[in-house]
Motif scaffolding. Structure first.
Motif, PDB file in Angstrom:
ATOM      1  N   THR A 114     -16.778  -5.192  13.412  1.00 40.81           N
ATOM      2  CA  THR A 114     -17.587  -4.308  12.567  1.00 40.81           C
ATOM      3  C   THR A 114     -16.999  -4.275  11.165  1.00 40.81           C
ATOM      4  OG1 THR A 114     -18.028  -2.917  14.498  1.00 40.81           O
ATOM      5  CG2 THR A 114     -18.528  -1.979  12.334  1.00 40.81           C
ATOM      6  N   VAL A 115     -17.869  -4.378  10.143  1.00 45.44           N
ATOM      7  CA  VAL A 115     -17.412  -4.274   8.756  1.00 45.44           C
ATOM      8  C   VAL A 115     -16.882  -2.861   8.534  1.00 45.44           C
ATOM      9  CG1 VAL A 115     -18.087  -4.394   6.326  1.00 45.44           C
ATOM     10  CG2 VAL A 115     -19.045  -6.025   7.969  1.00 45.44           C
ATOM     11  N   ALA A 116     -15.644  -2.790   7.997  1.00 45.30           N
ATOM     12  CA  ALA A 116     -14.930  -1.517   7.911  1.00 45.30           C
ATOM     13  C   ALA A 116     -14.763  -1.057   6.467  1.00 45.30           C
ATOM     14  CB  ALA A 116     -13.552  -1.659   8.558  1.00 45.30           C
ATOM     15  N   VAL A 117     -14.497   0.231   6.319  1.00 40.15           N
ATOM     16  CA  VAL A 117     -14.091   0.772   5.017  1.00 40.15           C
ATOM     17  C   VAL A 117     -12.705   0.229   4.693  1.00 40.15           C
ATOM     18  CG1 VAL A 117     -13.482   2.888   3.767  1.00 40.15           C
ATOM     19  CG2 VAL A 117     -15.450   2.870   5.327  1.00 40.15           C
ATOM     20  N   MET A 118     -12.525  -0.227   3.458  1.00 42.41           N
ATOM     21  CA  MET A 118     -11.224  -0.735   3.051  1.00 42.41           C
ATOM     22  C   MET A 118     -10.590   0.220   2.039  1.00 42.41           C
ATOM     23  SD  MET A 118     -10.652  -3.768   4.522  1.00 42.41           S
ATOM     24  CE  MET A 118     -10.171  -5.264   3.647  1.00 42.41           C
ATOM     25  N   PRO A 119      -9.275   0.368   1.978  1.00 47.29           N
ATOM     26  CA  PRO A 119      -8.307  -0.262   2.875  1.00 47.29           C
ATOM     27  C   PRO A 119      -8.344   0.351   4.285  1.00 47.29           C
ATOM     28  CG  PRO A 119      -7.196   1.311   1.466  1.00 47.29           C
ATOM     29  CD  PRO A 119      -8.618   1.244   0.983  1.00 47.29           C
ATOM     30  N   PHE A 120      -7.821  -0.400   5.241  1.00 46.09           N
ATOM     31  CA  PHE A 120      -7.770   0.110   6.613  1.00 46.09           C
ATOM     32  C   PHE A 120      -6.833   1.314   6.693  1.00 46.09           C
ATOM     33  CE2 PHE A 120      -8.616  -4.485   7.051  1.00 46.09           C
ATOM     34  CZ  PHE A 120      -9.738  -4.473   7.861  1.00 46.09           C
ATOM     35  N   VAL A 121      -5.731   1.243   5.955  1.00 43.92           N
ATOM     36  CA  VAL A 121      -4.749   2.325   5.897  1.00 43.92           C
ATOM     37  C   VAL A 121      -4.680   2.804   4.445  1.00 43.92           C
ATOM     38  CG1 VAL A 121      -2.303   2.917   6.181  1.00 43.92           C
ATOM     39  CG2 VAL A 121      -3.424   1.391   7.832  1.00 43.92           C
ATOM     40  N   PRO A 122      -4.876   4.096   4.197  1.00 43.40           N
ATOM     41  CA  PRO A 122      -4.927   4.588   2.811  1.00 43.40           C
ATOM     42  C   PRO A 122      -3.654   4.269   2.025  1.00 43.40           C
ATOM     43  CG  PRO A 122      -5.692   6.276   4.339  1.00 43.40           C
ATOM     44  CD  PRO A 122      -5.128   5.171   5.178  1.00 43.40           C
ATOM     45  N   GLY A 153       0.806  -1.210   0.000  1.00 42.28           N
ATOM     46  CA  GLY A 153       0.000   0.000   0.000  1.00 42.28           C
ATOM     47  C   GLY A 153       0.842   1.263   0.000  1.00 42.28           C
ATOM     48  N   GLU A 154       2.154   1.111   0.182  1.00 41.25           N
ATOM     49  CA  GLU A 154       3.062   2.256   0.173  1.00 41.25           C
ATOM     50  C   GLU A 154       3.617   2.473  -1.231  1.00 41.25           C
ATOM     51  OE1 GLU A 154       3.716   4.355   2.550  1.00 41.25           O
ATOM     52  OE2 GLU A 154       2.637   3.315   4.154  1.00 41.25           O
ATOM     53  N   ASP A 155       4.190   3.650  -1.437  1.00 41.56           N
ATOM     54  CA  ASP A 155       5.009   3.862  -2.623  1.00 41.56           C
ATOM     55  C   ASP A 155       6.178   2.882  -2.554  1.00 41.56           C
ATOM     56  OD1 ASP A 155       6.138   4.976  -4.928  1.00 41.56           O
ATOM     57  OD2 ASP A 155       7.198   6.524  -3.791  1.00 41.56           O
ATOM     58  N   LEU A 169      -2.245  -6.645   4.775  1.00 34.13           N
ATOM     59  CA  LEU A 169      -3.576  -6.760   5.390  1.00 34.13           C
ATOM     60  C   LEU A 169      -4.151  -5.370   5.650  1.00 34.13           C
ATOM     61  CD1 LEU A 169      -5.855  -8.456   6.607  1.00 34.13           C
ATOM     62  CD2 LEU A 169      -4.493  -8.684   8.698  1.00 34.13           C
ATOM     63  N   GLU A 170      -3.355  -4.468   6.191  1.00 36.85           N
ATOM     64  CA  GLU A 170      -3.820  -3.093   6.412  1.00 36.85           C
ATOM     65  C   GLU A 170      -4.213  -2.420   5.097  1.00 36.85           C
ATOM     66  OE1 GLU A 170      -1.338  -1.629  10.390  1.00 36.85           O
ATOM     67  OE2 GLU A 170      -0.731  -0.921   8.408  1.00 36.85           O
ATOM     68  N   ALA A 171      -3.537  -2.801   4.015  1.00 32.33           N
ATOM     69  CA  ALA A 171      -3.749  -2.155   2.717  1.00 32.33           C
ATOM     70  C   ALA A 171      -4.847  -2.829   1.892  1.00 32.33           C
ATOM     71  CB  ALA A 171      -2.446  -2.142   1.928  1.00 32.33           C
TER      72      ALA A 171
END
Length: 375
Positions: free
Chosen positions: A359-367, A196-198, A235-237
């Motif tokens: 709770t169902v979350a907005v994905m990704p967890f970390v932008p 999820g990173e550059d 997973l965070e991404a």
């Protein structure tokens, strides 16, 4: 002899095996190889990658070069991507699909001057190679580039570190690549990765991998990072892992990978494996969906935990789970009935008899922090 003992004997070593061990890498079996799970600790390595730059050895992945007549059209019979629309040095994510629309593997491919360069998952690379050889015409050549190593440099300072060695990499944007030279060593570098990173993925001759890894880790921004942090970062991404979150029973729409079948031309032609099922699910929605879950408390819920409905019956499974260092909380991916997939829905999870609230979350967890643009 047991399968387990046989697998242990057959474990292969990466070109950087001794390099990892010399730096204190704790080696574990993964995808048929000895691989480093951590160096100084998963939490520290995860946070370092989010803040600076981490070097991952992903040489277990399969690097393939496909070439031959009508390659684009032939490849489009096996994956749903718009292969013909990919420009020189452009990169795209896609899926190798079974006849029922199930996912045999997820992959990245790039157009090179001399063909299509493809990276497939290490655990199933030999199955993928066999599938491609079985389904592509004899005129198509498949070269398994097993003499190449693959390194991933990930994090917000990756470009700063790599630019000192290879100045022109800063010209790349997300999902593009190019050929570069470092001390007379030919490199293929793409601006991509799975955190999820550059960052960048670097294909390098196996016998030059150690020198390159040394040069990268000599940069103050860079430390070697193991499999443990790679897993928590992806997973965070919201990046699914084949064999866990994706498998032959899962379709692209079930896996929340609808963007992989976004090409209007490919949908209209409908000539990729499982097209009828996949396009029907795209129209009507799948019965189950992959979702992200924020888990209450501090205890992670792991793969295999059951998703429960209001009556306490099992209606789904957790496919990945762990503690998210960036968030300071446990998170998970799970397949749930479509009716339970809306963000904000309360979910119960049963792990070894203990019920956890989620709770169902907005994905990704970390932008994501990709460097996008047009090339």
């Amino acid at each position: 002899m047991s399968d387990e003992a046989e697998t242990e004997i057959e474990l292969q070593t990466l070109p950087l095996d001794a390099w990892h061990r010399a730096r204190g890498g704790r080696m574990v079996p993964f995808a048929g190889y000895h691989m480093p799970v951590q160096y100084e600790g998963i939490m520290a390595e995860h946070l370092w990658t989010r803040e600076s730059a981490g070097l991952f050895d992903v040489s277990h992945m399969g690097q393939l070069l496909l070439s031959g007549p009508d390659l684009d059209a032939e490849l489009e019979k096996l994956i749903p991507a718009d292969v013909k629309g990919v420009k020189l040095h452009g990169q795209k994510y896609s899926l190798l699909l079974a006849d029922n629309g199930g996912i045999l593997d997820d992959l990245m491919f790039t157009r090179w001057e001399d063909g299509i360069y493809m990276v497939v998952n290490g655990a199933v690379k030999y199955d993928d190679i066999a599938h491609l050889r079985d389904h592509l015409p004899d005129e198509i050549t498949l070269n398994h580039m097993d003499d190449q190593a693959l390194l991933a440099l990930q994090g917000p300072k990756a470009v700063e570190a790599l630019s000192r060695l290879v100045p022109d990499v800063a010209d790349l944007v997300f999902m593009t690549g190019g050929r570069f030279d470092w001390n007379d060593v030919p490199l293929w570098i793409s601006r991509s990765g799975y955190t999820g990173e550059d960052g960048f993925e670097i294909s390098v001759p196996g016998d030059k991998a150690e020198a390159l890894a040394d040069a990268l880790c000599a940069q103050p921004e860079v430390k070697p990072i193991g499999l443990g942090a790679r897993d928590s970062l992806r997973l965070e991404a919201d990046l699914p892992l084949y064999g866990h979150d994706l498998d032959p029973e899962t379709t692209p729409l079930m896996a929340a990978l609808g963007f992989a079948v976004a090409s209007k031309r490919r949908r209209e032609e409908a000539n990729f494996p499982g097209a009828e099922r996949v396009l029907l699910e795209r129209e009507q929605g799948p019965v189950v969906k992959r979702v992200g879950l924020l888990v209450e408390g501090r205890q992670p819920v792991r793969e295999g935990a059951a998703v429960l409905d209001a009556d306490g019956s099992e209606v789904g499974k957790v496919t990945s789970g762990g503690f998210a260092p960036t968030l300071g909380a446990p998170i998970a991916m799970a397949y749930v009935p479509a009716a339970m997939a809306e963000v904000g829905t309360k979910i119960q999870l049963n792990q070894r008899g203990k019920v956890h609230e989620a709770t169902v979350a907005v994905m990704p967890f970390v932008p994501h922090r990709y460097v996008r643009g047009s090339k």
